[in-house]
Design a protein around this motif. Structure first.
Motif, PDB file in Angstrom:
ATOM      1  N   ASN A 109       0.823  -1.225   0.000  1.00  0.00           N
ATOM      2  CA  ASN A 109       0.000   0.000   0.000  1.00  0.00           C
ATOM      3  C   ASN A 109       0.850   1.266   0.000  1.00  0.00           C
ATOM      4  O   ASN A 109       0.458   2.292   0.550  1.00  0.00           O
TER       5      ASN A 109
ATOM      6  N   TYR B  30       2.297  10.719   1.740  1.00  0.00           N
ATOM      7  CA  TYR B  30       1.114   9.868   1.810  1.00  0.00           C
ATOM      8  C   TYR B  30      -0.088  10.770   2.073  1.00  0.00           C
ATOM      9  O   TYR B  30      -0.320  11.224   3.200  1.00  0.00           O
TER      10      TYR B  30
ATOM     11  N   ASN C 169       4.171   3.239  -3.576  1.00  0.00           N
ATOM     12  CA  ASN C 169       3.337   2.502  -4.524  1.00  0.00           C
ATOM     13  C   ASN C 169       3.768   2.824  -5.962  1.00  0.00           C
ATOM     14  O   ASN C 169       3.813   3.994  -6.343  1.00  0.00           O
TER      15      ASN C 169
ATOM     16  N   ARG D 255      -7.574   4.247   4.903  1.00  0.00           N
ATOM     17  CA  ARG D 255      -8.207   3.905   3.628  1.00  0.00           C
ATOM     18  C   ARG D 255      -9.321   2.893   3.839  1.00  0.00           C
ATOM     19  O   ARG D 255      -9.372   2.215   4.867  1.00  0.00           O
TER      20      ARG D 255
ATOM     21  N   THR E 189      -8.771  -2.507   1.493  1.00  0.00           N
ATOM     22  CA  THR E 189      -8.113  -2.523   0.180  1.00  0.00           C
ATOM     23  C   THR E 189      -8.531  -3.705  -0.696  1.00  0.00           C
ATOM     24  O   THR E 189      -8.494  -3.607  -1.915  1.00  0.00           O
TER      25      THR E 189
ATOM     26  N   PRO F 182      -9.807  -1.808  -4.143  1.00  0.00           N
ATOM     27  CA  PRO F 182      -8.452  -1.604  -4.655  1.00  0.00           C
ATOM     28  C   PRO F 182      -8.414  -0.412  -5.605  1.00  0.00           C
ATOM     29  O   PRO F 182      -9.443   0.215  -5.879  1.00  0.00           O
ATOM     30  N   GLU F 183      -7.215  -0.122  -6.094  1.00  0.00           N
ATOM     31  CA  GLU F 183      -7.097   0.977  -7.063  1.00  0.00           C
ATOM     32  C   GLU F 183      -7.942   0.652  -8.295  1.00  0.00           C
ATOM     33  O   GLU F 183      -8.022  -0.488  -8.717  1.00  0.00           O
TER      34      GLU F 183
ATOM     35  N   ASP G 223      -5.398  -8.894   6.391  1.00  0.00           N
ATOM     36  CA  ASP G 223      -4.938  -7.646   7.006  1.00  0.00           C
ATOM     37  C   ASP G 223      -5.819  -7.381   8.220  1.00  0.00           C
ATOM     38  O   ASP G 223      -7.016  -7.140   8.091  1.00  0.00           O
TER      39      ASP G 223
END
Lengths: 140, 362
Positions: B49, B59, B88, B141, B144, B148-149, B311
């Motif tokens: 991440n 960040y 990243n 965030r 994830t 995700p992105e 996680d």
């Protein structure tokens, strides 16, 4: 006997008129609409829907963040803390769904807006002089 | 590259002016909102991440949202966002400023229907549309594995309708159609530099439905989307690929003093990837919250199922006002999704990381 009934009726009648005002004073706010509105009563649920923009037909205006009257209104009408209510609107804004009712700076500003807007609705501190063109709505 | 992006952003930003001019520009009709989260992050194992053993303050996420009311029922919205992603690899293809939302919306008065067209926030799950708004998130965030992105917004159109079920609550449904970009980074087994790319998906049609129960703050959602990867050639010679399908299920119970949320997603794309998380928290003193989260993703491929990533996180958040939030969070991650190639037939990697952050929104 008849006199007793008349007195009881008079007390009940007085109570019926006095109760909304007493309730408003206890809550710390009064919900107001334009004097031309056909509405004289609104439930808390209806008021909540209007201020959450889930009901159309009204243009609502809010009080400033941090004001005591706003805190009292949010707790009584929406059943939330001011922080939770603000978080709700942040979510709506940043999810691209909607924006909260416009904030007015004072009771006088709220009254002026409602007076000038036929479908306007707002709330002011209990005891505020409403003047002409604006009326209070009470619980049914 | 940065210069081009800057001018693109300026052009897009100034495009609001002629639109507003046609509607007789009035500052009263323009609303500006924004948010910013600044983080400081440090890991003690493998990088993930964007967080490595070299602690970083590089960040951050910030955005400005401009909304112009053309009429009471017509609105134009543009959101400009800037992010810093630490280590990243996607930072190499992340624009300095990205106009991630640009859309026009029309509300059908009294019908509970809203139509949007442009680059619209994808309505999927609890967090997608607010995934970067730190004051609304218990952690830096959104989970994830589910968020995700990529696939944050759809280039296309959507139609939303709400139904008032009176004492039974309410129901909301959104359908959308369009395409989207998906940025990704792959880490070669050779140890060579990561390869970043932006894949384009088209013919994406999906929907999201929410049932809001009569209990304020309790809701259940389901959603799904089908989409097809656009062949990378421009001649049309390559055959179109088989569509991907992603399903979602959500549960959200948010109250003034506590919350419990859980979501599950299943992506069918050759190998099936399933992921879920459970997130809970409670107010322990005035504006101080304790938050916990456990997210897990599994992959099933060629008859074999293995744990892709886990996680687990624990954190504290303090929100002195609704517009400010301070957070400290500790995560322990174990699996194969790190900023380094890991062979899924071998032992998983692991890392612990800490994020301190401050968020604001207006």
């Amino acid at each position: 006997m008849i006199r007793m009934k008349l007195i009881a009726f008079a007390v009940a009648l007085l109570g019926a008129f006095a109760l909304p005002a007493a309730r408003a004073n206890a809550q710390g706010y009064v919900v107001v609409v334009n004097a031309a509105s056909s509405k004289t009563t609104l439930t808390n649920s209806e008021i909540s829907s209007i201020f959450m923009k889930k009901t159309s037909g009204f243009v609502a205006v809010d009080q400033p963040k941090g004001s005591p009257v706003r805190a009292a209104f949010v707790k009584a009408i929406h059943g939330k803390t001011p922080a939770a209510f603000d978080a709700f609107w942040q979510g709506q804004i940043f999810a691209g769904k909607d924006v909260p009712p416009a904030e007015k700076g004072s009771d006088a500003d709220v009254i002026a807006f409602v007076r000038a807007t036929p479908n306007g609705i707002g709330y002011v501190a209990a005891g505020t002089d409403l003047g002409a063109g604006v009326k209070a709505v009470s619980a049914p | 590259m940065r210069v081009k992006e800057f001018f693109t952003a300026v052009l897009i930003g100034t495009s609001i002016i002629p639109v507003a001019a046609n509607a007789q520009l009035s500052l009263e009709k323009l609303q500006i909102h924004g948010y910013l989260t600044q983080g400081y992050a440090d890991a003690n194992g493998l990088s993930l991440n964007g967080i490595s053993k070299h602690a970083t303050a590089d960040y951050r996420v910030a955005a400005l949202l401009f909304r112009y009311d053309l009429t009471a029922n017509d609105h134009f919205t543009i959101q400009l966002r800037s992010r810093r992603l630490g280590t990243n690899p996607l930072k190499s293809i992340e624009p300095a400023i990205n106009a991630n939302w640009i859309y026009y919306e029309h509300k059908f008065e009294g019908a509970g229907v809203v139509a949007k067209a442009g680059i619209i926030p994808a309505p999927r799950g609890i967090f997608n549309e607010i995934r970067s708004v730190g004051t609304l998130l218990p952690f830096y965030r959104a989970p994830t594995n589910l968020y995700p992105e990529g696939f944050e917004a759809v280039d296309g159109a959507s139609l939303y309708r709400s139904f008032n079920l009176k004492s039974a609550g309410s129901f909301e449904a959104t359908a959308y159609y369009g395409g989207f970009d998906n940025a990704s980074a792959t880490f070669p087994a050779t140890g060579a530099a990561p390869v970043t790319s932006i894949a384009r998906y088209e013919k994406a049609y999906g929907g999201q439905a929410w049932y809001n129960t009569p209990i304020s703050g309790v809701r259940f959602g389901v959603g799904g989307v089908k989409f097809t990867a656009r062949p990378s050639d421009t001649t049309g010679a390559l055959p179109e690929q088989k569509p991907f399908t992603r399903w979602y299920g959500s549960m959200d119970a948010t109250f003034d003093c506590a919350y419990l949320r859980s979501e599950y997603t299943l992506l069918s794309a050759g190998a099936n990837t399933g992921a879920y998380y459970v997130q809970t928290g409670a107010r322990i003193y005035k504006s101080l919250w304790i938050n916990a989260q456990n997210e897990i993703s599994d992959r099933r491929s060629a008859g074999r199922k293995y744990r892709l990533q886990r996680d687990a996180a624990l954190g504290l958040s303090f929100a002195p006002t609704s517009g400010v939030s301070l957070k400290v969070e500790r995560h322990e991650a174990r699996g194969y999704v790190f900023e380094k190639y890991l062979n899924p037939l071998k032992a998983p990697g692991k890392s612990g990381y800490t994020i301190l952050s401050v968020s604001t929104a207006f």
